[in-house]
Structure formats: structure tokens, C-alpha cells
Design an enzyme around this catalytic site. Structure first.
Site, PDB file in Angstrom:
ATOM      1  N   ASP A 120       7.774 -33.973 -46.898  1.00  0.00           N
ATOM      2  CA  ASP A 120       6.975 -35.148 -47.058  1.00  0.00           C
ATOM      3  C   ASP A 120       7.548 -35.739 -48.350  1.00  0.00           C
ATOM      4  O   ASP A 120       6.965 -36.093 -49.336  1.00  0.00           O
ATOM      5  CB  ASP A 120       5.631 -34.511 -47.288  1.00  0.00           C
ATOM      6  CG  ASP A 120       5.500 -33.389 -48.394  1.00  0.00           C
ATOM      7  OD1 ASP A 120       6.530 -32.798 -48.915  1.00  0.00           O
ATOM      8  OD2 ASP A 120       4.447 -33.389 -49.088  1.00  0.00           O
ATOM      9  N   HIS A 140      10.627 -27.858 -57.123  1.00  0.00           N
ATOM     10  CA  HIS A 140      10.101 -26.882 -56.033  1.00  0.00           C
ATOM     11  C   HIS A 140      10.833 -27.145 -54.919  1.00  0.00           C
ATOM     12  O   HIS A 140      11.366 -26.014 -54.400  1.00  0.00           O
ATOM     13  CB  HIS A 140       8.714 -27.526 -55.680  1.00  0.00           C
ATOM     14  CG  HIS A 140       7.669 -27.633 -56.657  1.00  0.00           C
ATOM     15  ND1 HIS A 140       7.036 -26.518 -57.586  1.00  0.00           N
ATOM     16  CD2 HIS A 140       6.987 -28.887 -57.407  1.00  0.00           C
ATOM     17  CE1 HIS A 140       6.332 -26.934 -58.395  1.00  0.00           C
ATOM     18  NE2 HIS A 140       6.060 -28.240 -58.297  1.00  0.00           N
TER      19      HIS A 140
HETATM   20  O1  RIB Z   1       3.437 -27.703 -54.890  1.00  0.00           O
HETATM   21  C1  RIB Z   1       4.678 -28.355 -54.831  1.00  0.00           C
HETATM   22  C2  RIB Z   1       4.964 -28.976 -53.217  1.00  0.00           C
HETATM   23  O2  RIB Z   1       3.972 -29.861 -53.122  1.00  0.00           O
HETATM   24  C3  RIB Z   1       6.065 -29.664 -53.100  1.00  0.00           C
HETATM   25  O3  RIB Z   1       6.371 -29.391 -51.959  1.00  0.00           O
HETATM   26  C4  RIB Z   1       5.761 -31.091 -53.496  1.00  0.00           C
HETATM   27  O4  RIB Z   1       6.901 -32.244 -53.137  1.00  0.00           O
HETATM   28  C5  RIB Z   1       4.421 -31.120 -52.829  1.00  0.00           C
HETATM   29  O5  RIB Z   1       4.414 -31.369 -51.356  1.00  0.00           O
HETATM   30 CA    CA Z   2       7.357 -31.497 -50.509  1.00  0.00          CA
END
Ligand code: RIB
Ligand code: CA
Length: 334
Positions: free
Chosen positions: A9, A254
């Protein structure tokens, strides 16, 4: 090379994950399948194609996926973290023409869930699916093809928080929070699945000075990672996990950590056990794992397969690999 599909996303840290996957010699990025999350799915799909274009990738498919969660009503997108366009305000204001000879110039004829199923059937046991947004597309793919677990090499998801506090509520991480029913469904199925959540991603912080270096030494890809991350670093340093008076501005990478797990699983330590995502209420989206081996008094926990959840990481090794791949100019696959 390991063939991968990134369900994503984009998303600032999604952009980091895409750039890292393209730059890594052990990985062959087949496709970006898109989902709502950091912004709406039209924007995440547009961002996916644009990022591939800017990274110089030409052989990667883009398939559009879910606009809303499986069961619950959609929640507000995370534009306050990733910017109004989802990529830190970097999407061009003027009309942008994609490289018409590249695969991502036109959306794939299949939607994301169908794409995942077709790709897995075409290369049984070979593809690793890395899901770094709400897990809606993966749940939809599983509904289309119940044999998906045996058709994939493995599933790695970025999401969840076990001992670490959540990042949208005290209990929940954003990807689990955005579609807890999908997360719970996936952890109820027997397959090689690993959860890469905040327990490890909050330990691998990327400093602003690291991003400056990536911007200066990483060619067009590095410049874009530097530019897209400014708004995100600002969020992390004022409201997120990197805040603190004496700290250098920084952010979490992340989604790139989920990619890192695929190329260097030995840098991570996991715990395994029956796992669930709380579907609703004040702890909606919370990841729960039975680490004690309870003799179950309720059917909520009976007959659940074991899921591996990352709890410790060699953060320096992962950070170094990520940064060194991105400081090699023009790291994308042509
Ligand atoms: O909590 C981190 C996640 O949430 C990552 O995938 C960031 O891109 C959001 O989608
Ligand atoms: Ca993400």
C-alpha cells in the site's frame, strides 16, 4: 534468485521495501499487488506504478487489489503518516507519462487476488508472497484458491505487535488494525507464514543522516527514497516511535524489514504458537500468540496452527544491508 510478489500500500516504507527488493541480487520482484491502507487503493496503485518507473524497473507487473477490508467498515487512511498522496508529497502535480514499454505502464488484466493465485499456480512452491499492507488481498486469494498455502514457497507479512505497543492504538499495529479479520484468517491456516511486526521493526530505526547518505549516493532511487521519507521522518520524530528530546530524527523501515526477513531469516529470532488477531472492540487488531501452550477452555484457541512471529533481530546487520543496497546507485532491475 527468489521470486517474490510484494502486496503493498505505498506508502513511504513500502517504497523503501520496493527499492530494497529491486536492488537485492537474491530477489526477483515479479509484481506489486496493491491494497488500500496508507491511502486509498487508486492512489496506492498509481504510486506503485510511478515508483517502479522512477526506480527504473521495467519487468514488474502491477495488479490492483482491495479498496476496503474484508468485514469491518473502512477506517481513515494513514495520510497523516505518509502524506496526502501516500508518498510524502512527492507524486508529481503535472501529468506523468509512464515508460510505455514497461510492464507497469498498464495495469495487469487480473486483479490482485487473482494475480496471486495465477502466479502461484504457474510456479508451484516457488513464490514467496510478502504482504506489507492490510492482508485483504491475501485473504481474498486464499478464498479463491484454498490450496494457496501449498502453492507458495512461503508467506511473510509485515504487521502486528506482541510485546511492543501498537502504533495506532495501545494494542494494534496499522496493518492488523486495518483488516483484523484478514490477519486472523491467515493465521488460522496451516502454511509457512512469518509475521514481521513492530517487535522487530521498531528496533531497526533509520536515521535522517542515513537517508541523506542514501540520497547522495544512491542515484535516482536513493534521491527518491530520501525525498519521499521527509514527511514520514517528521511524523516519527514528533509523534511516532523515534520521538525523544535527544534523539536524531529517524523513522522505521517496517516493510523493508519483511523483505530483509526473506533474504536473511537468520538475522531474526521468532517465537511460534497459535496466533490470533482481535477482530473488534477496544483491542481490535491486537496480535495474540499462545506462548504458554494452554489447554484450551474456549474454542477460540482450539485447533489453531502455529505461526512464527519475529521477536528479536540483529538490527545492525539488517540496517547495514538495507542501506548498502540502496547506496549502490541505480540498484533497480532493468
Ligand atoms: O505499521 C506499519 C505498517 O503500516 C507499514 O506497512 C506501513 O506502510 C503501514 O501500512
Ligand atoms: Ca505498508
Amino acid at each position: 534468485m527468489k521470486p517474490i510478489i510484494l502486496d503493498t500500500d505505498p506508502g513511504v516504507d513500502d517504497a523503501m521495501a520496493i527499492a530494497y527488493a529491486l536492488a537485492h541480487p537474491k530477489l526477483e520482484l515479479l509484481a506489486l499487488t496493491t491494497v488500500f491502507g496508507n491511502t486509498n487503493v487508486d492512489a496506492t496503485t498509481r504510486n506503485a506504478s510511478w515508483l517502479l518507473d522512477r526506480f527504473g524497473a521495467r519487468r514488474v507487473d502491477v495488479a490492483r487489489g482491495a479498496a476496503t477490508p474484508l468485514v469491518q467498515a473502512p477506517l481513515p487512511h494513514s495520510e497523516f503518516v505518509h502524506g496526502a498522496d501516500g508518498i510524502g508529497g512527492c507524486y508529481p502535480v503535472e501529468p506523468y507519462a509512464l515508460d510505455s514499454t514497461a510492464r507497469h505502464a498498464s495495469l495487469h488484466r487480473l486483479a490482485a487476488a487473482e494475480y496471486i493465485v495465477e502466479a502461484a499456480r504457474a510456479r508451484p512452491g516457488e513464490i514467496t508472497l510478502i504482504a506489507v499492507g492490510p492482508m485483504t488481498n491475501v485473504a481474498a486469494a486464499l478464498a479463491l484458491e484454498p490450496e494457496l498455502p501449498s502453492l507458495l514457497e512461503s508467506l511473510v507479512v509485515m504487521g502486528g505487535a506482541l510485546d511492543e505497543p501498537g502504533n495506532v492504538t495501545p494494542a494494534a499495529e496499522a496493518n492488523f488494525f486495518n483488516d483484523p479479520h484478514a490477519a486472523d484468517l491467515l493465521m488460522g491456516v496451516e502454511w509457512p507464514m512469518t509475521v514481521v511486526g513492530l517487535d522487530v521493526t521498531h528496533k531497526i530505526m533509520i536515521a535522517d543522516s542515513d537517508l541523506d547518505r542514501v540520497g547522495a549516493q544512491g542515484g535516482e532511487t536513493g534521491r527518491l527514497i530520501r525525498d519521499t521519507s521527509r514527511f514520514y521522518v517528521d511524523f516519527y520524530s514528533t509523534k511516532g516511535a523515534a520521538r525523544g528530546e535527544d534523539r536524531e530524527p529517524a523513522c522505521a523501515m517496517h516493510d523493508a524489514a519483511a523483505v530483509a526477513y526473506v533474504v536473511m531469516p537468520d538475522a531474526f529470532e521468532t517465537v511460534s504458537g497459535p496466533a490470533r488477531a482481535v477482530p473488534d472492540g477496544m483491542a481490535a487488531g491486537q496480535l495474540l500468540v499462545d506462548r504458554a501452550g494452554y489447554t484450551y477452555a474456549t474454542d477460540h484457541w482450539q485447533d489453531r496452527p502455529s505461526t512464527a512471529v519475529c521477536m528479536a533481530v540483529d538490527a545492525e546487520r539488517v540496517r547495514d544491508d538495507f542501506l548498502s543496497r540502496l547506496t549502490v546507485a541505480g540498484g533497480a532491475q532493468a
